[in-house]
Enzyme design. Structure first.
Site, PDB file in Angstrom:
ATOM      1  N   GLN A 112       8.986 -10.188   6.991  1.00 47.36           N
ATOM      2  CA  GLN A 112       9.856  -9.353   6.178  1.00 47.36           C
ATOM      3  C   GLN A 112       9.372  -7.912   6.178  1.00 47.36           C
ATOM      4  O   GLN A 112       8.925  -7.369   5.174  1.00 47.36           O
ATOM      5  CB  GLN A 112       9.987  -9.934   4.769  1.00 47.36           C
ATOM      6  CG  GLN A 112      10.758 -11.252   4.791  1.00 47.36           C
ATOM      7  CD  GLN A 112      10.996 -11.832   3.417  1.00 47.36           C
ATOM      8  OE1 GLN A 112      10.113 -11.844   2.584  1.00 47.36           O
ATOM      9  NE2 GLN A 112      12.184 -12.330   3.180  1.00 47.36           N
ATOM     10  N   HIS A 210       4.069 -11.855  -0.610  1.00 49.81           N
ATOM     11  CA  HIS A 210       5.221 -11.339  -1.359  1.00 49.81           C
ATOM     12  C   HIS A 210       4.753 -10.912  -2.757  1.00 49.81           C
ATOM     13  O   HIS A 210       4.991 -11.607  -3.740  1.00 49.81           O
ATOM     14  CB  HIS A 210       6.296 -12.419  -1.523  1.00 49.81           C
ATOM     15  CG  HIS A 210       6.979 -12.818  -0.265  1.00 49.81           C
ATOM     16  ND1 HIS A 210       6.310 -13.275   0.830  1.00 49.81           N
ATOM     17  CD2 HIS A 210       8.298 -12.837   0.060  1.00 49.81           C
ATOM     18  CE1 HIS A 210       7.166 -13.569   1.786  1.00 49.81           C
ATOM     19  NE2 HIS A 210       8.379 -13.310   1.357  1.00 49.81           N
ATOM     20  N   ASN A 241       3.521  -5.511   1.343  1.00 52.23           N
ATOM     21  CA  ASN A 241       4.192  -5.143   2.584  1.00 52.23           C
ATOM     22  C   ASN A 241       5.283  -6.093   3.042  1.00 52.23           C
ATOM     23  O   ASN A 241       6.078  -5.743   3.894  1.00 52.23           O
ATOM     24  CB  ASN A 241       3.159  -5.024   3.718  1.00 52.23           C
ATOM     25  CG  ASN A 241       2.352  -3.748   3.602  1.00 52.23           C
ATOM     26  OD1 ASN A 241       2.916  -2.669   3.548  1.00 52.23           O
ATOM     27  ND2 ASN A 241       1.058  -3.869   3.527  1.00 52.23           N
ATOM     28  N   CYS A 242       5.299  -7.301   2.549  1.00 53.94           N
ATOM     29  CA  CYS A 242       6.126  -8.330   3.188  1.00 53.94           C
ATOM     30  C   CYS A 242       7.175  -8.886   2.249  1.00 53.94           C
ATOM     31  O   CYS A 242       7.149 -10.070   1.884  1.00 53.94           O
ATOM     32  CB  CYS A 242       5.243  -9.429   3.739  1.00 53.94           C
ATOM     33  SG  CYS A 242       4.005  -8.802   4.896  1.00 53.94           S
ATOM     34  N   VAL A 243       8.093  -8.036   1.845  1.00 53.42           N
ATOM     35  CA  VAL A 243       9.265  -8.413   1.065  1.00 53.42           C
ATOM     36  C   VAL A 243      10.471  -8.024   1.899  1.00 53.42           C
ATOM     37  O   VAL A 243      10.399  -7.089   2.691  1.00 53.42           O
ATOM     38  CB  VAL A 243       9.271  -7.674  -0.297  1.00 53.42           C
ATOM     39  CG1 VAL A 243      10.490  -8.032  -1.112  1.00 53.42           C
ATOM     40  CG2 VAL A 243       7.994  -7.986  -1.069  1.00 53.42           C
TER      41      VAL A 243
END
Length: 428
Positions: A112, A210, A241-243
Site C-alpha cells: 500500500q 498499518h 508508510n503502508c496505508v
C-alpha cells in the site's frame, strides 16, 4: 497555546553545493543530505531528484510526504519522540518552506504505497502534483525485516525534512498564520452562545505496517487521546508508510490537516472548537468496542454539541466510524462523517462495509475503486513496475509505452478523508 506558522513561499527547488533559500528558490546540498541520511547503517544508498508541477514526471512507489520546517521559537524542533528528543508541541514560531515537500520512494515495503504524477490526468487526482518535490529514493541494506525497513525509510524522510527545513531558519516569511486557543473554560467563557464542536480523527492502527504515530507512540497502543489542535499542526502526528495510498493521511497532511484548519477558521464565529480526539482503528472486536465507547465518553465529557469524524482507510474501519456515530447520535450529539467509498469500478457496489440509520450526515471524498488511465511519463523517479504490486494496480496494468491504468487506490491523497483535496461523489 499560540502557534505561528510563518510561510516562506517556495517557487523552485535546485540541487547544489549549499542548502539555502534565496528569492523563493530552495537549494539543497545533495552530497551533504545524502551523507546525513547514510549515517543510518541500515541505509545502503540514497538518490535525490526534483519533480516540479507540470513536468511529465511520475514518482512511484511513494511512501510518505513531509513538509520541511524549522522551529525558530518554542519547544520541540523536528518530530519529538521520533527523530528528536521529546518535547511539548503546539506553542511557538515555525518557519515553513511552503510549497516544498519531501517525498520518499524506494523498494516496496508493503503493497500500500502509491503514485504521484506531476502533470496531466494524474495530476488532478493528487494534491502533491502542486508541490515542488524533493524526492528521496532510499535503498536499504539487504535482509531487513519489513518492520525495520518501514522504520528506516520513515525516519529517513523525517530527517530529510528537518535537514531541508533548516534552510528557512533565518528567512523572513511571506505570510504568517496564527493559531491560538486557550483552555476549554477560557474559550467557553468567550463564546458562551456558540455550539461546542469536537473533531474525532481516526488513525489506522492495525499492525502489519498499518500504523500512525503520536509523539512517536504507535497508535495501536493508545486509548483515544485529546490533543490541542496546535499539536498536530506542529508535527505531533506522523504517518506510517503502508496505508492505502488514496486515503492515507501523509505526514504533510497531518501538518496541514484541512479539517482542523477549517474548524479553526470557524472558531469564535460559528462554533467553539473543542479540539482533536485521536482514535485508533483496531482490528479486534474488543478493541473496537473499547475505542468507540471511550471516544464517545470523551466527546460527552467535553460537552460537545456536535462532532465531526474523519476516517483513515476503508473496510473494517467503516465499522468503527459508524459505531462512534451511533453512540454520539444516541447521546444527542449531532455527528458528521467524512469517509470515502469502495464502490467498485462502476460505482454501483455498497460503498461502506457497514451501515447505521444514525448516519444521516455523511461527506464522501470519492470512490477508491474509480479507474484512471495515466499517460506515459518522460521521466520516472523510482520504479513504475511497482504498480503491479500496489493496491489499485495489477499485473499487466503497465503498458509497454509506459502508460498505466489503475484505481485511485494507488494515487497518493486521491480520496483524502480529512478533505485534503477536491474529490467527491455526485449522486444521480
Amino acid at each position: 497555546m499560540k502557534l505561528e506558522l510563518r510561510r516562506i513561499h517556495i517557487k523552485d527547488i535546485q540541487l547544489g553545493n549549499e542548502t539555502t533559500v534565496k528569492n523563493g528558490v530552495l537549494t539543497v546540498n545533495k552530497e551533504e543530505l545524502i551523507s546525513k541520511l547514510k549515517e543510518d547503517e541500515r541505509i545502503k544508498d540514497v538518490k535525490l531528484d526534483v519533480a516540479r508541477p507540470g513536468e511529465k514526471v511520475r514518482i512511484i512507489p511513494v511512501k510518505d510526504v513531509i513538509e520541511p520546517r524549522v522551529k525558530i521559537e518554542g519547544e520541540g524542533n523536528g518530530f519529538p519522540g521520533v527523530s528528536t528528543k521529546m518535547a511539548q508541541l503546539g506553542d511557538g514560531k515555525v518557519n515553513v518552506l511552503y510549497g516544498a515537500a519531501i517525498v520518499t520512494v524506494g523498494d516496496i515495503v508493503g503493497f500500500q504505497e502509491g503514485v504521484v504524477d506531476m502533470w496531466g490526468e494524474g495530476a488532478k487526482w493528487t494534491p502533491f502534483s502542486q508541490t515542488f518535490n524533493l524526492v528521496v529514493d532510499i535503498i536499504p541494506v539487504e535482509g531487513l525485516a519489513p518492520h525495520v525497513h518501514e522504520t528506516t525509510v520513515r525516519l529517513a524522510g523525517l530527517k530529510a525534512a528537518e535537514f531541508v527545513g533548516e534552510a528557512g531558519r533565518s528567512v523572513e516569511p511571506d505570510e504568517v498564520l496564527v493559531y491560538e486557543m486557550g483552555s476549554h473554560a477560557e474559550e467557553s467563557k468567550k463564546y458562551p452562545d456558540l455550539p461546542k464542536v469536537a473533531y474525532v480523527e481516526m488513525l489506522i492502527s492495525q499492525g502489519l505496517l498499518h500504523d500512525g504515530y503520536i509523539y512517536g507512540v504507535n497508535s495501536q497502543l493508545i486509548l483515544p487521546t485529546l490533543l490541542h489542535p496546535n499539536e498536530e499542526l506542529d508535527g505531533a502526528v506522523i504517518s506510517g508508510n503502508c496505508v492505502a495510498a488514496c486515503d492515507k493521511i501523509t505526514t504533510y497532511q497531518h501538518q496541514n490537516n484541512s479539517a482542523i484548519l477549517d474548524l479553526y477558521a470557524e472558531h469564535g464565529k460559528t462554533i467553539n472548537f473543542l479540539g482533536v480526539i485521536l482514535t485508533p482503528e483496531l482490528t479486534t472486536l474488543e478493541g473496537k468496542f473499547r475505542t468507540c465507547d471511550y471516544t464517545a465518553k470523551l466527546c460527552k465529557s467535553l460537552g460537545a454539541d456536535g462532532v465531526i469524524i474523519s476516517e483513515e482507510g476503508y473496510g473494517n474501519p467503516d465499522s468503527d466510524l459508524l459505531m462512534i456515530c451511533k453512540r454520539l447520535e444516541d447521546s444527542g450529539i449531532k455527528t458528521v462523517l467524512i469517509t470515502d467509498e469502495c464502490s467498485g469500478w462502476d460505482g454501483m457496489s455498497q460503498p461502506l462495509a457497514d451501515t447505521a440509520k444514525e448516519a444521516i450526515a455523511v461527506v464522501s471524498t470519492g470512490n477508491v475503486s474509480h479507474v484512471v488511465t495515466l499517460p506515459p511519463a518522460d521521466r520516472v523517479i523510482g520504479n513504475d513496475k511497482a504498480i503491479a504490486t500496489l493496491a489499485g494496480g495489477w499485473e499487466g496494468c503497465l503498458e509497454e509505452d509506459g502508460s498505466l491504468k489503475c484505481e485511485l487506490n494507488a494515487v497518493i491523497g486521491a480520496t483524502s478523508e480529512i478533505g485534503y483535496h477536491n474529490c467527491t461523489v455526485k449522486l444521480y
